[in-house]
Design an enzyme around this catalytic site. Structure first.
Site, short mmCIF file in Angstrom:
data_model
loop_
_atom_site.label_atom_id
_atom_site.label_comp_id
_atom_site.label_asym_id
_atom_site.label_seq_id
_atom_site.Cartn_x
_atom_site.Cartn_y
_atom_site.Cartn_z
N CYS A 78 0.66 -1.30 0.04
CA CYS A 78 0.30 0.11 -0.12
C CYS A 78 0.74 1.11 -0.23
CB CYS A 78 -0.67 -0.32 0.83
SG CYS A 78 -2.75 1.21 0.67
N HIS A 169 -3.51 -5.03 1.45
CA HIS A 169 -2.67 -4.97 3.42
C HIS A 169 -2.51 -7.03 3.59
CE1 HIS A 169 -2.24 -1.25 3.89
NE2 HIS A 169 -3.36 -1.16 3.69
N GLU A 171 -0.77 -7.91 5.88
CA GLU A 171 -0.77 -7.97 6.75
C GLU A 171 -1.73 -8.10 8.15
OE1 GLU A 171 -0.39 -5.47 4.93
OE2 GLU A 171 -0.54 -3.51 6.25
#
Lengths: 195, 293
Positions: A78, A169, A171
């Site tokens: 991002c 994302h 994560e």
């Protein structure tokens, strides 16, 4: 093997968790000297304008460029993707200019347009759950850049040799396969460097 | 493709971590905040200290101000709705605001019910003084929390109290046995499932920022040291002598909250900070933190 996560602002702890699930050690990087201790670097999601300013302030621009020149892998998610890009659409100045791509910021709109979806990513067997938050898009890629995934015909994951970039994302989910992919890039690079 | 999921709403707050969210009252201030490295701006008609000074009923900002701010910055724009004011929140959502703050800084519109925040695509941040309030707000759909502190006072003591209390309550819950958890859910007035989550993970399921009374770079760093994920700075910046320098100093002190030499460096020659208000001098009606339940 150690993978650094640039810890100036943004989702640092989540990347460190995903890195450890992928079998490497995640280390927060707050000072440029710490880059010497890691084999790969993640530039996390956050606000790219804030991260860019703090990188300049603390001498990370040259330090990360040098890190990249040594062939050490870098993964931008991002805001991290925006920071890696050579060109940003509009009159905004680009940051590291390492990856031969043109990006558009907030390309899907504002927060109410943020979304999650399942995505095919080249090199990963089954679909990846991708969370797009005020996400950027890759508008153009140079000759040396491989497109790893698209969403509605727009490029959202790309790789240029030791550089990896994603609009979303990885994560934020429990799915750490993209981190595994990156850890593998780091592992083969450090094996090659030791020869 | 799904919008407005918990992951997307809470994830947006995760991206703000380690950052400073600044109150701004017009486009010009918003640009200063963005240039100084703010991760988001809160568009307001008046900062809390002015609301205190003016008295009367404080409401949602004029949409013109919110739109002007949205036009000039590329970072997220937040705005405040009154506690329980569903329509103010829907109006702000329709403008395309990125995050809503159901805020005790404004005069509450409902003395019993907070807004049903699950009914929105745009995420909410809410204030909390203790774990009970924090989990009730999450139960209603808040995707981000902040301490209430005592807004517009330039006095950090209440934000410190709230951050310490929430963290010590989390530690206590972490060590409870299962039968104690049922009783604690009743004591705190929260759902057993949310409390069980705290017991299992030892942390809140959403990001928790510090807010209410942060007046100096050292104040911001103190809140980070106490475990805040980031900070909101309201009246502090644009009530200071040199807002631009002050804003940059707060951003740096938040990133490097444990680098005391750096905090010393950025704290030099910032001019006079907000005068501040001693909390005990406030009458009960002036205490914003007691709004909401």
């Amino acid at each position: 093997m150690k993978v650094g996560v640039l810890a100036l602002q943004g989702a640092v702890a989540e990347h460190i968790r995903s890195i450890s699930l992928a079998g490497a050690e995640g280390v927060p990087i707050k000072r440029r000297e710490q880059l010497q201790d890691v084999d790969g670097l993640i530039i996390p999601g956050g606000e790219s304008t804030t991260i860019g300013k703090l990188m300049r302030k603390y001498g990370f621009m040259d330090a990360i460029t040098q890190f990249s020149t040594q062939g050490k892998p870098i993964f931008g998610t991002c805001a991290g993707l925006i920071v890696l890009a050579e060109r940003i659409q509009g009159d905004e100045e680009a940051h590291l200019k390492l990856m031969d791509i043109t990006v558009a910021r907030n390309a899907f709109g504002r927060q109410r347009e943020s979304f999650e979806t399942d995505l095919d990513v080249k090199g990963i067997d089954e679909k990846v759950r991708a969370v797009f938050i005020r996400a950027p898009l890759i508008l153009e890629v140079g000759a040396g850049v491989e497109v790893l995934s698209t969403y509605k015909d727009e490029i959202v994951t790309a790789r240029q040799r030791h550089l990896l970039a994603a609009s979303y994302h990885p994560e934020l989910t429990d799915d750490y396969r993209l981190h595994q992919y990156f850890v593998e890039m780091v592992r083969s690079q450090s094996a090659a460097a030791q020869k | 493709m799904e919008t407005g999921t918990s992951t997307v709403k809470r994830g947006m707050a995760e991206m703000q971590k380690g950052g400073v969210i600044m109150d701004v009252m017009n486009a010009e201030q918003a640009k200063i905040a963005e240039a100084a490295g703010a991760t988001a701006v809160m568009a307001l008609e008046r900062v809390p200290s002015d609301i205190r000074a003016a008295g009367g009923v404080a409401r949602m900002a004029d949409p013109t101000i919110v739109e002007e701010v949205m036009k000039v910055v590329s970072i997220p724009v937040m705005a405040k709705a009154r506690i329980g004011h569903y329509v103010e929140a829907k109006v702000l959502e329709s403008l395309g605001v990125d995050y809503l703050d159901e805020s005790e800084v404004l005069t509450p519109a409902d003395e019993v019910f907070h807004i049903d925040k699950w009914d929105f695509t745009v995420p909410f941040v809410c204030g909390a003084k203790d774990l009970g309030e924090a989990l009730r707000r999450i139960g209603e759909g808040a995707s981000m929390l902040r301490t209430k502190g005592e807004p517009g006072t330039g006095n950090i003591v209440e934000a410190v109290r709230h951050m310490r209390l929430i963290n010590s309550q989390i530690r206590k819950v972490r060590n409870m046995s299962k039968d104690e958890l049922y009783a604690e859910a009743k004591n705190l007035g929260v759902s057993y499932d949310l409390l069980k989550g705290i017991h299992e993970t030892g942390k809140l399921p959403v990001v928790n920022f510090a807010a209410g009374g942060i007046a100096t770079p050292a104040d911001a760093a103190l809140m980070m040291h106490l475990g805040a994920d980031g900070v909101f700075v309201g009246s502090g910046i644009f009530k200071s002598d040199s807002p631009e320098k002050f804003a940059r100093a707060i951003v740096e002190a938040t990133t490097h909250y444990d680098d005391y030499k750096l905090i010393a460096e950025v704290s030099k020659n910032l001019g006079t900070p907000m005068k501040g208000i001693e909390i005990s001098k406030l009458s009960p009606a002036e205490r914003m933190q007691d709004r909401g339940w």
